[in-house]
Design an enzyme around this catalytic site. Structure first.
Site, PDB file in Angstrom:
ATOM      1  N   GLY A 192       0.936  -1.250  -0.002  1.00  0.00           N
ATOM      2  CA  GLY A 192       0.095  -0.067   0.122  1.00  0.00           C
ATOM      3  C   GLY A 192       0.943   1.351  -0.018  1.00  0.00           C
ATOM      4  N   GLY A 206       3.242   1.526   2.998  1.00  0.00           N
ATOM      5  CA  GLY A 206       4.071   0.675   2.983  1.00  0.00           C
ATOM      6  C   GLY A 206       5.303   1.113   1.907  1.00  0.00           C
ATOM      7  N   ARG A 241     -12.987   8.369  10.773  1.00  0.00           N
ATOM      8  CA  ARG A 241     -12.018   7.115  10.825  1.00  0.00           C
ATOM      9  C   ARG A 241     -12.740   6.151  11.479  1.00  0.00           C
ATOM     10  NH1 ARG A 241      -8.298  11.156  13.030  1.00  0.00           N
ATOM     11  NH2 ARG A 241      -6.831  11.720  11.451  1.00  0.00           N
ATOM     12  N   ASN A 250     -12.503  -2.764   8.756  1.00  0.00           N
ATOM     13  CA  ASN A 250     -11.311  -2.955   9.194  1.00  0.00           C
ATOM     14  C   ASN A 250     -11.179  -3.840  10.553  1.00  0.00           C
ATOM     15  OD1 ASN A 250     -10.359  -1.741   6.801  1.00  0.00           O
ATOM     16  ND2 ASN A 250      -9.635   0.098   8.041  1.00  0.00           N
ATOM     17  N   GLN A 258      -5.506 -11.089  12.872  1.00  0.00           N
ATOM     18  CA  GLN A 258      -3.869 -10.853  12.907  1.00  0.00           C
ATOM     19  C   GLN A 258      -3.705 -10.952  14.306  1.00  0.00           C
ATOM     20  OE1 GLN A 258      -2.972  -7.295  10.741  1.00  0.00           O
ATOM     21  NE2 GLN A 258      -3.477  -8.237   8.917  1.00  0.00           N
ATOM     22  N   GLY A 272      -3.254   1.134  10.833  1.00  0.00           N
ATOM     23  CA  GLY A 272      -4.540   0.941  10.187  1.00  0.00           C
ATOM     24  C   GLY A 272      -5.708   1.412  11.006  1.00  0.00           C
ATOM     25  N   ASP A 279      -0.266  12.654  15.082  1.00  0.00           N
ATOM     26  CA  ASP A 279      -0.724  13.796  15.712  1.00  0.00           C
ATOM     27  C   ASP A 279       0.160  14.595  16.503  1.00  0.00           C
ATOM     28  OD1 ASP A 279      -3.287  12.722  14.814  1.00  0.00           O
ATOM     29  OD2 ASP A 279      -2.638  11.095  16.253  1.00  0.00           O
ATOM     30  N   ARG A 309       2.416  16.761  14.118  1.00  0.00           N
ATOM     31  CA  ARG A 309       1.654  17.710  13.540  1.00  0.00           C
ATOM     32  C   ARG A 309       1.581  18.988  14.607  1.00  0.00           C
ATOM     33  NH1 ARG A 309      -2.886  13.610  11.109  1.00  0.00           N
ATOM     34  NH2 ARG A 309      -2.065  13.369   8.973  1.00  0.00           N
ATOM     35  N   HIS A 325      -6.703   8.643  18.169  1.00  0.00           N
ATOM     36  CA  HIS A 325      -6.502   8.870  17.047  1.00  0.00           C
ATOM     37  C   HIS A 325      -7.452   9.598  16.017  1.00  0.00           C
ATOM     38  CE1 HIS A 325      -4.232   9.937  13.185  1.00  0.00           C
ATOM     39  NE2 HIS A 325      -4.990   8.871  12.797  1.00  0.00           N
TER      40      HIS A 325
END
Ligand SMILES: NC(=O)c1ccc[n+]([C@@H]2O[C@H](COP(=O)([O-])OP(=O)(O)OC[C@H]3O[C@@H](n4cnc5c(N)ncnc54)[C@H](O)[C@@H]3O)[C@@H](O)[C@H]2O)c1
Ligand SMILES: O=C(O)C[C@H](O)C(=O)O
Length: 327
Positions: free
Chosen positions: A14, A17, A98, A105, A112, A130, A159, A162, A187
């Site tokens: 992705g 990645g 999100r 997701n 996992q 993710g 964050d 930023r 987040h």
């Protein structure tokens, strides 16, 4: 020569990645003397694209890169992993929050978490990137009962970075002058970027700025909504800056934070600052010898408390929405 560290990366073909793997392989994450083996996970349809990325990694002839695994099987990717960067997940698009990604997701992190539980090193350091990162990290942690809960972390570092730049630009200082930033909570747009402990060249940032309206109406919303602003401008979610934050999160966790400063990590709460135990919450931490520790004793004003409670409430709602995915 040091023993190679096994670094698993999911979603390796992705956008993130593509910014992440080359920096890990060149030694920017674990040090210029630390060999690595990359264990890359993708979904089956993306394996051809992953092959192309691996060809490029080969073509860099990185001296520290001692092996590459490409797979669509989580148990192969996580086998004996010392570090696991869980990036693979759908990004949001314009107009989404999100947490709208929870349904799409969340299930990825059940599977996992279980695979990590079965095959990863017992000391594996897991960073979930993710989205929604905190709740996905919580899902993975809950599905890995044989691993210490504290091995699971969520990425708040973007964050944090930023916010550092916003303060540096506002005060006309180099970003290196800005220390002791904290992003409390999730987040998400409820996160609380807290500048009340921040120092700029050793002086209180709040005192230097001396403008509560700017803090409330400019600084806090700018940091909270930066992800959406990037999506609006670029048409895609942040990638290079996210990869950079992931590198810094793991680097500091493994190699330690700077003296006189701290960083923000999403970690399972130990009950500090009134955050119920286990909630995957952004906290100020220092790291030493591969372990993180929450910075204790910070003063929390009434203003800050209200913001911290709001982001906690959202995380508890997200947790309730994924109850069916928890072990
Ligand atoms: N926490 C943060 O600060 C932060 C910052 C930026 C992006 N993100 C999030 O990171 C995630 C990845 O972003 P991106 O821009 O790289 O997205 P992308 O769509 O470019 O790449 C995601 C990759 O993950 C793969 N993937 C999907 N499901 C998988 C699975 N089950 N196992 C392994 N791989 C899988 C996809 O095939 C794809 O190649 C998104 O959820 C995004 O919102 C988080
Ligand atoms: O905002 C997003 O959806 C992507 C990422 O989490 C970000 O903060 O840039």
């Amino acid at each position: 020569m040091k023993k190679p560290v096994r670094v698993a990366v999911t979603g390796a073909a992705g956008q993130i990645g593509y910014s992440l793997l080359f920096r890990i392989a060149s030694g920017e994450m674990l040090g210029k003397d630390q060999p690595v083996i990359l264990q890359l996970l993708e979904i089956t349809p993306s394996l051809p694209a992953l092959k192309g990325v691996v060809m490029e990694l080969d073509d860099c002839a990185f001296p520290l890169l001692q092996g590459i695994v490409q797979t669509d099987d989580a148990k192969v990717a996580f086998k004996d992993a010392d570090i696991a960067l869980l990036v693979g997940a759908r990004p949001r698009s314009k107009g989404m929050e999100r947490k709208d990604l929870l349904e799409a997701n969340g299930a990825i992190f059940t599977a996992q978490g279980r695979a990590l539980n079965e095959v990863a090193s017992r000391d594996v350091k897991v960073l979930v990137v993710g989205n929604p990162a905190n709740t996905n990290a919580y899902i993975a942690m809950k599905n890995a009962p044989d691993l210490p809960a504290g091995n699971f972390t969520a990425m708040m570092r973007l964050d944090h970075n930023r916010a550092l730049t916003q303060i540096a630009q506002k005060t006309g200082n180099a970003v290196t002058a800005v220390k002791k930033m904290t992003i409390w909570g999730n987040h998400s747009a409820t996160q609380y970027p807290d500048l009340f402990s921040v120092e700029v060249d050793g002086k209180s940032a709040a005192g230097l700025i001396n403008d509560q309206t700017w803090i409330e109406s400019d600084f806090i919303p700018t940091v909270q909504k930066r992800g959406a602003a990037i999506i609006e401008a670029r048409g895609l979610s942040s990638a290079a800056s996210a990869a950079n934050a992931a590198i810094e999160h793991i680097r500091d966790w493994v190699l330690g934070t700077q003296e006189g400063d701290w960083v923000t990590m999403g970690i399972p709460s130990d009950g500090s600052y009134g955050i119920p135990e286990g909630v995957m919450f952004g906290f100020p931490v220092t790291c030493k010898n591969g372990k993180y520790e929450i910075v204790k004793g910070l003063t929390i004003s009434e203003f800050s408390r209200g913001r911290i409670d709001a982001t906690l409430k959202e995380l508890e709602e997200e947790r309730d929405a994924v109850k069916h995915l928890l072990n």
